[in-house]
Write an enzyme that holds these catalytic residues in place. Structure first.
Site, PDB file in Angstrom:
ATOM      1  N   HIS A 190     -60.460 -91.526 -35.432  1.00 41.49           N
ATOM      2  CA  HIS A 190     -59.370 -92.465 -35.132  1.00 41.49           C
ATOM      3  C   HIS A 190     -59.361 -93.627 -36.128  1.00 41.49           C
ATOM      4  O   HIS A 190     -59.890 -94.691 -35.854  1.00 41.49           O
ATOM      5  CB  HIS A 190     -59.559 -92.952 -33.685  1.00 41.49           C
ATOM      6  N   CYS A 248     -53.917-100.086 -32.521  1.00 41.80           N
ATOM      7  CA  CYS A 248     -53.968 -98.616 -32.626  1.00 41.80           C
ATOM      8  C   CYS A 248     -52.596 -97.969 -32.509  1.00 41.80           C
ATOM      9  O   CYS A 248     -52.445 -96.776 -32.768  1.00 41.80           O
ATOM     10  CB  CYS A 248     -54.902 -98.054 -31.560  1.00 41.80           C
ATOM     11  N   CYS A 293     -52.591 -95.886 -26.425  1.00 46.90           N
ATOM     12  CA  CYS A 293     -53.080 -97.190 -25.961  1.00 46.90           C
ATOM     13  C   CYS A 293     -53.559 -97.975 -27.187  1.00 46.90           C
ATOM     14  O   CYS A 293     -53.922 -97.390 -28.212  1.00 46.90           O
ATOM     15  CB  CYS A 293     -54.224 -97.011 -24.970  1.00 46.90           C
TER      16      CYS A 293
END
Ligand SMILES: CC(=O)SCCNC(=O)CCNC(=O)[C@H](O)C(C)(C)COP(=O)(O)OP(=O)(O)OC[C@H]1O[C@@H](n2cnc3c(N)ncnc32)[C@H](O)[C@@H]1OP(=O)(O)O
Length: 425
Positions: free
Chosen positions: A382, A91, A412
């Protein structure tokens, strides 16, 4: 001899994010990344230009996309002689792409480039299993048609079971949501505070759209003009009705509303040396400052999978001699509401700060009014590798609007990793 120069963020672009299986269900990573790239090229008049580099990545990639960034350049309106390469840090891929490109600009190795990221949860790469792959490779190497046919007769029904990518950590077998649920329990993060954070994310993203903040940051795509996940009427009361999806029993607090949805989307960011920007008369939105990456041992240690930023941000602050309160904006990626809250709680916890960070005082608190002021991943969605570009472009524009200031980015990532950075103006 290497030089060191400031890296200017000139602008960003993205397509509106779509929910998995939604408007972009038939679009590939390359399609979406090309749309985000061409939108940026059009905005800054870069058609036909040979840039220093295009650096981008995707978390979920098909084997045909071995250099997705390069193939995207070849399908875009850039000069095909623009070099390109892929980056992957789960990510944090989008931010890592920005940093990787920025480092070359800082060192004077190139003057201008574009960083990006894309992911499609709709078009996940389903592969054939190892046994079938071995048979097919043997067949491919067979010396005659008869030998090939003979090899293929070895295919058994069990060979046809596909390898479907699981949303799970390879070394624990737990999904990111399950890991986050364990962290939420350990840090005693309540349901209501998660729902409050999620509702605020939606309300702020809706308000940012309404005031036109995204008019120059988003290119409409396949009929989609706004992030599909956005619910302008989101409220704690509505979110409270959802059933938990991660964790078990009474301690289960994480729902589809306070977790990011599986998402499709792409983003890009234009970076350059100050000299290049000045020559083109392009205003600089902000500059990239210090960067720190981090990782925790989520496998044999007792660390939460997504807690690396809890360590990386204090290191970043120490490196530049700043306190947690010394920022005008904080962009903390909302993987899950509970994750953001656990990280904030860790920075306020004297025991964590002493035992894990070796600090005599807690790291400090973040003013909620300055945190994710235009909403974040809970509302926008996301698409893993596209989130970093979304955040960098959003924060750079916020700083440009304000005229001066400093912003902190914390992302994160799966694998127990995290990336943090400072933007300033
Ligand atoms: C480093 C990192 O970033 S780690 C994070 C990586 N990302 C992930 O792991 C993705 C995590 N998310 C997921 O796996 C999935 O999105 C899940 C499991 C949370 C939810 O999946 P689904 O159940 O398919 O979600 P779905 O969209 O159908 O929502 C379920 C219900 O909640 C409702 N809902 C979802 N969001 C909201 C909201 N904000 N407000 C009100 N209702 C909502 C939906 O309308 C739906 O209602 P329905 O059943 O009546 O139709």
């Amino acid at each position: 001899m290497a030089t060191v120069r400031r890296v200017a963020i000139i602008g960003g672009n993205r397509i509106p994010f779509g929910r998995s299986g939604g408007p972009y269900a038939r679009a590939s990573n390359q399609d979406m990344l090309t749309a985000a790239l061409d939108g940026l090229i059009a905005r800054f008049g870069l058609q036909g230009e040979r840039l220093g580099e295009f650096v981008a990545g995707a978390v979920l990639k098909h084997s045909r996309d071995f250099n997705l960034a390069r193939e995207t350049v070849l399908g875009s309106r850039l000069d095909p002689r623009t070099p390109a390469h892929d980056v992957q840090m789960a990510c944090a891929t989008g931010l890592e792409s920005v940093v990787s490109l920025a480092n070359k600009i800082t060192l004077g190795q190139l003057d201008v480039g574009i960083a990006g990221g894309v992911d499609s949860a709709s078009d996940a790469p389903i592969a054939v299993n190892d046994d079938l792959r071995r048979v097919l490779l043997r067949a491919n190497h067979a010396k005659s048609a008869a030998a090939r046919l003979k090899t293929l007769t070895g295919v058994r029904p069990r060979h046809l079971v596909p390898e479907i990518p699981r949303n799970a950590e390879p070394r624990t077998g737990l999904s990111m949501g399950e890991h986050a649920a364990k962290t939420a329990l350990a840090w005693e993060i309540g349901r209501e505070e998660q729902d409050e954070l999620a509702a605020r994310s939606h309300q702020r993203l809706a308000a940012a759209y309404d005031r036109g903040f995204f008019d120059d940051l988003i290119t409409s795509y396949l009929g989609q003009a706004r992030d599909q996940n956005l619910r302008a009427d989101s409220s704690v009361e509505k979110l409270a009705k959802l059933k938990p999806v991660f964790g078990r029993g009474e301690g289960a607090t994480m729902t589809a509303g306070n977790s990011t949805p599986l998402t499709d989307g792409a983003s890009t960011v234009l970076l350059a040396s100050e000299e290049w920007a000045a020559q083109r008369r392009l205003p600089v939105l902000a500059y990239l400052g210090e960067v720190v990456s981090g990782a925790v041992d989520h496998v044999s240690g007792d660390e939460g999978l997504l807690m690396a930023p809890a360590y990386a941000v204090p290191k970043l602050l120490d490196r530049v001699g700043l306190g947690l309160g010394d920022f005008d904006f904080y962009e903390v990626h909302e993987a899950f509401a509970s994750q953001v809250l656990a990280t904030l709680k860790a920075w306020q916890d004297p025991e964590f700060c002493k035992d894990r960070l070796g600090r005599d005082e807690p790291v400090g608190e973040i003013d909620p009014a300055k945190l994710n002021v235009n909403g974040s991943s809970l509302a926008a969605g996301h698409p893993f590798a596209a989130t970093g570009g979304r955040i960098v472009a959003t924060l750079a524009k916020l700083l440009a609007e304000k005229g001066s200031g400093r912003g902190l980015i914390s992302i994160c990532a799966a694998g127990g990793q995290g990336m943090t950075a400072i933007l300033e103006r």
